[in-house]
Design a protein around this motif. Sequence first.
Motif, mmCIF file in Angstrom:
data_model
loop_
_atom_site.group_PDB
_atom_site.id
_atom_site.type_symbol
_atom_site.label_atom_id
_atom_site.label_comp_id
_atom_site.label_asym_id
_atom_site.label_seq_id
_atom_site.Cartn_x
_atom_site.Cartn_y
_atom_site.Cartn_z
ATOM 1 N N ARG A 609 20.610 46.547 -8.686
ATOM 2 C CA ARG A 609 20.541 46.008 -7.329
ATOM 3 C C ARG A 609 21.843 45.294 -6.995
ATOM 4 N N ASN A 610 21.979 44.905 -5.723
ATOM 5 C CA ASN A 610 23.131 44.101 -5.325
ATOM 6 C C ASN A 610 22.660 42.838 -4.621
ATOM 7 N N ALA A 611 23.584 42.085 -4.076
ATOM 8 C CA ALA A 611 23.245 40.788 -3.486
ATOM 9 C C ALA A 611 22.274 40.909 -2.325
ATOM 10 N N ALA A 612 22.325 42.023 -1.573
ATOM 11 C CA ALA A 612 21.472 42.170 -0.393
ATOM 12 C C ALA A 612 19.991 42.122 -0.750
ATOM 13 N N CYS A 613 19.638 42.497 -1.963
ATOM 14 C CA CYS A 613 18.225 42.521 -2.361
ATOM 15 C C CYS A 613 17.600 41.129 -2.394
ATOM 16 N N TYR A 614 18.416 40.086 -2.323
ATOM 17 C CA TYR A 614 17.900 38.720 -2.375
ATOM 18 C C TYR A 614 17.803 38.084 -0.993
ATOM 19 N N MET A 615 18.043 38.848 0.061
ATOM 20 C CA MET A 615 17.920 38.291 1.405
ATOM 21 C C MET A 615 16.465 38.039 1.754
ATOM 22 N N SER A 616 16.224 36.926 2.426
ATOM 23 C CA SER A 616 14.873 36.526 2.795
ATOM 24 C C SER A 616 14.356 37.329 3.980
ATOM 25 N N HIS A 617 13.042 37.405 4.071
ATOM 26 C CA HIS A 617 12.402 38.028 5.237
ATOM 27 C C HIS A 617 12.261 37.009 6.354
ATOM 28 N N SER A 618 12.452 37.443 7.586
ATOM 29 C CA SER A 618 12.228 36.598 8.750
ATOM 30 C C SER A 618 11.856 37.473 9.932
ATOM 31 N N SER A 619 10.967 36.974 10.761
ATOM 32 C CA SER A 619 10.631 37.688 11.995
ATOM 33 C C SER A 619 11.647 37.392 13.095
ATOM 34 N N THR A 620 12.547 36.439 12.857
ATOM 35 C CA THR A 620 13.673 36.184 13.766
ATOM 36 C C THR A 620 14.952 36.223 12.927
ATOM 37 N N PRO A 621 15.342 37.399 12.469
ATOM 38 C CA PRO A 621 16.443 37.500 11.509
ATOM 39 C C PRO A 621 17.802 37.322 12.170
ATOM 40 N N ASN A 622 18.807 37.072 11.335
ATOM 41 C CA ASN A 622 20.183 37.062 11.836
ATOM 42 C C ASN A 622 20.977 38.260 11.330
ATOM 43 N N VAL A 623 20.310 39.198 10.649
ATOM 44 C CA VAL A 623 20.941 40.409 10.126
ATOM 45 C C VAL A 623 20.073 41.605 10.510
ATOM 46 N N LEU A 624 20.725 42.698 10.905
ATOM 47 C CA LEU A 624 20.000 43.916 11.251
ATOM 48 C C LEU A 624 20.365 45.041 10.291
ATOM 49 N N VAL A 625 19.509 46.050 10.232
ATOM 50 C CA VAL A 625 19.729 47.236 9.408
ATOM 51 C C VAL A 625 20.226 48.372 10.295
ATOM 52 N N GLN A 626 21.327 48.987 9.902
ATOM 53 C CA GLN A 626 21.881 50.134 10.608
ATOM 54 C C GLN A 626 22.077 51.268 9.602
ATOM 55 N N PHE A 627 21.470 52.420 9.867
ATOM 56 C CA PHE A 627 21.620 53.572 8.977
ATOM 57 C C PHE A 627 22.945 54.272 9.270
ATOM 58 N N VAL A 628 23.663 54.645 8.197
ATOM 59 C CA VAL A 628 25.002 55.223 8.304
ATOM 60 C C VAL A 628 25.127 56.398 7.340
ATOM 61 N N LEU A 629 25.785 57.459 7.792
ATOM 62 C CA LEU A 629 26.152 58.593 6.942
ATOM 63 C C LEU A 629 27.673 58.693 6.881
ATOM 64 N N TYR A 630 28.208 58.945 5.682
ATOM 65 C CA TYR A 630 29.649 59.180 5.595
ATOM 66 C C TYR A 630 30.029 60.088 4.425
ATOM 67 N N ASP A 631 29.308 60.044 3.294
ATOM 68 C CA ASP A 631 29.719 60.821 2.125
ATOM 69 C C ASP A 631 28.910 62.101 1.951
ATOM 70 N N HIS A 632 27.936 62.319 2.825
ATOM 71 C CA HIS A 632 27.186 63.573 2.833
ATOM 72 C C HIS A 632 26.581 63.747 4.215
ATOM 73 N N ASN A 633 26.018 64.914 4.482
ATOM 74 C CA ASN A 633 25.474 65.207 5.808
ATOM 75 C C ASN A 633 23.962 65.324 5.828
ATOM 76 N N ASN A 634 23.299 64.842 4.803
ATOM 77 C CA ASN A 634 21.849 64.942 4.717
ATOM 78 C C ASN A 634 21.215 63.825 5.542
ATOM 79 N N LEU A 635 20.654 64.187 6.685
ATOM 80 C CA LEU A 635 20.107 63.192 7.609
ATOM 81 C C LEU A 635 18.934 62.423 7.033
ATOM 82 N N MET A 636 18.294 62.939 6.005
ATOM 83 C CA MET A 636 17.106 62.299 5.451
ATOM 84 C C MET A 636 17.452 61.197 4.455
ATOM 85 N N PHE A 637 18.749 61.052 4.099
ATOM 86 C CA PHE A 637 19.118 60.080 3.078
ATOM 87 C C PHE A 637 20.358 59.287 3.514
#
Length: 672
Positions: A609-637
């Motif tokens: 794991r990395n440091a991000a795995c220790y981020m707390s859950h919140s219903s009013t977060p200050n961080v968002l998740v954005q899905f990104v592709l760059y090293d392959h073209n498989n839309l499912m991963f």
Amino acid sequence: MDSVLSMDTNTNAFPHSPPLPEPDISSTLPTPHSQPSILVPKSEPFWDADDLSAELDLLSEFNRVSELFHFAFGATHVDFQPPNVSCPDPDADAMVPPNPSEVNSVPADPNAGSADDLRAIVPVPAAGTVAVAVARRGKSRKKELVRVSNMSARDEAQFREIVRRTRLLYDSLRVLTAVEEEKRAAAAAETLEGGGRARRLRGDARAAALMRQRGLWLNRDKRIVGPIPGIFVGDLFLFRMELCVVGLHGQVQAGIDYLPGNMSATGEPIATSVIVSGGYEDDADDGEVIVYTGHGGQGKNSSKQVADQRLVSGNLALERSRHYGVEVRVIRGIRYEGGVSGSGKVYVYDGVYKIVDHWFEFGKSGFRVYKFRLCRIPGQAKMGSAVLKEARNIRRSGLDFNHVFCLAADMSNRKENVPVRLFNDIDDDRGPLCYEYLSRTSFPQFVFHQSGKATGCDCVDGCGDGCFCAMKNGGEFPYTLQGHLVRGKPLIFECGPFCSCPPHCRNRVAQKGLKNRLEVFRSQQTAWGVRSLDLILAGAFICEFAGVVLTRQQAQLLTMNGDSLIYPNRFSERWAEWGDLSQIYPQYARPSYPSIPPLDFSLDVSTMRNAACYMSHSSTPNVLVQFVLYDHNNLMFPHVMLFPMENIPPMRELSLDYGVADEWTGKLSICN
């Protein structure tokens, strides 16, 4: 005709509205210590997240809750009285003395002073009674001077959400403005129209102007004394204009914000906030105690005095605030290497101070100046400016920092671009050291083999408008030239190994890895958490949420012995909030994006794991998740990339909305 207004009082309502006792200066001075505990406000709401609608409308909700402002007048403590005024209430402009025939006999103290004093400051009822005030609704009414107090936990959290969404809109507008300026600059480089470029507003000023035109500035119809609901001690702002947008300080340039005398029934100005930024040579700032120099008499573009100051405008307002015992908010302007404004400063809200003394004397340049001694009222959260200095000292020490509570100067073992610190001053837990650090997500090989025909752009010196990768992103680049996310999308396509563009291409952001110095720390509230030693700018990339990718079949086998998986498809779609400018431009409403295949995989973080795995859950977060592709073209991963939804000060905990509340609440069990 005057109307009688009242509001029920609650106890323990607003933790950032402390009682106002006479401060003991000697006891409030900072004391040296080796490793201070960091006290920063949490963004988690105080009630079940289901109670707050996900579609909270900024204007309607603000109008609903702001009705409290007209009626919420906190009882001022007896020991916080000026010499000749009994129990003053700082509602000078909006309030006039109650008529005893209309109100339940709220008699004025016989020692309260002159009638003029009473017209400026309304006496507060005795303890245990309902606070009553009378609002004059004359045509000349321009502002109201009020104090907000006795708020419920729900109202406090709603105000915080309103402020959060207002700042989110402001930052989104700034980023969009940067993109528009880039296009204008490119067009001007090709053809000069009229022999030159027209002068344009800076991005921060333009964003503020657009929001003001649409009535999106907060607290415009009143002047609030004391803390602003929804703004916490330690909140950081990049621009002076943003202070105006949220109502923390109403002056774009002046350091003293006050209700002018021509807006007051008595003609007396009252100060509500000051900015301390070292602009005057006679200032002295010791943190808890400030000797603040009044305004006026300075040379142009200079901090030196060239004339005597006068007791007018802001100076008179500070003197009147001291006379009536009205506290002022203090915002510190600090030069910071992470600042983006032209001055290189950031602005930090450090709480409320009481003006305990003032005098008139000769300053360093030989001219007479007004000085005001401000003492911080005890019981508030730690000053944000002090937190900034502590984080700066830790950064400067780098890997040589060998504090007893620092379990590892770099828990990533140099796998990240910058060190990731591990800190625990709570107990003996060393759990994060038991896992192998994984800086990037590990995908199975079939993801690359089954990703379809490899295609990329053929740009030579960075991507430009109309290139292949821009078309994949809907005809526009997802990032500014500074690498800030313009608008959240279901999926972003970055340039990858199949592209001809160089590493400095503007469309290569998230793949470059961690830039901010993160710290995994032990917390009494969230077990393990994550904070940054750097200022994280809104929209700038933070890091990847890394783990080992498992298919559904593999995940089913692993969960037989207990679930230690992260399911990317369950993250809330907070990406839709970043760049949503529908309140400003109707054409910028959330568009309908092409559907992408469901994300039918999970991230195993049980061993790697990395440091991000220790981020707390919140219903009013200050961080968002954005899905990104760059090293392959498989839309499912896609990669799970993290971006901030706001400017996050150093040592402020990072939080995510993991989505499914009934499957995990609060902190993920795997991170405890």
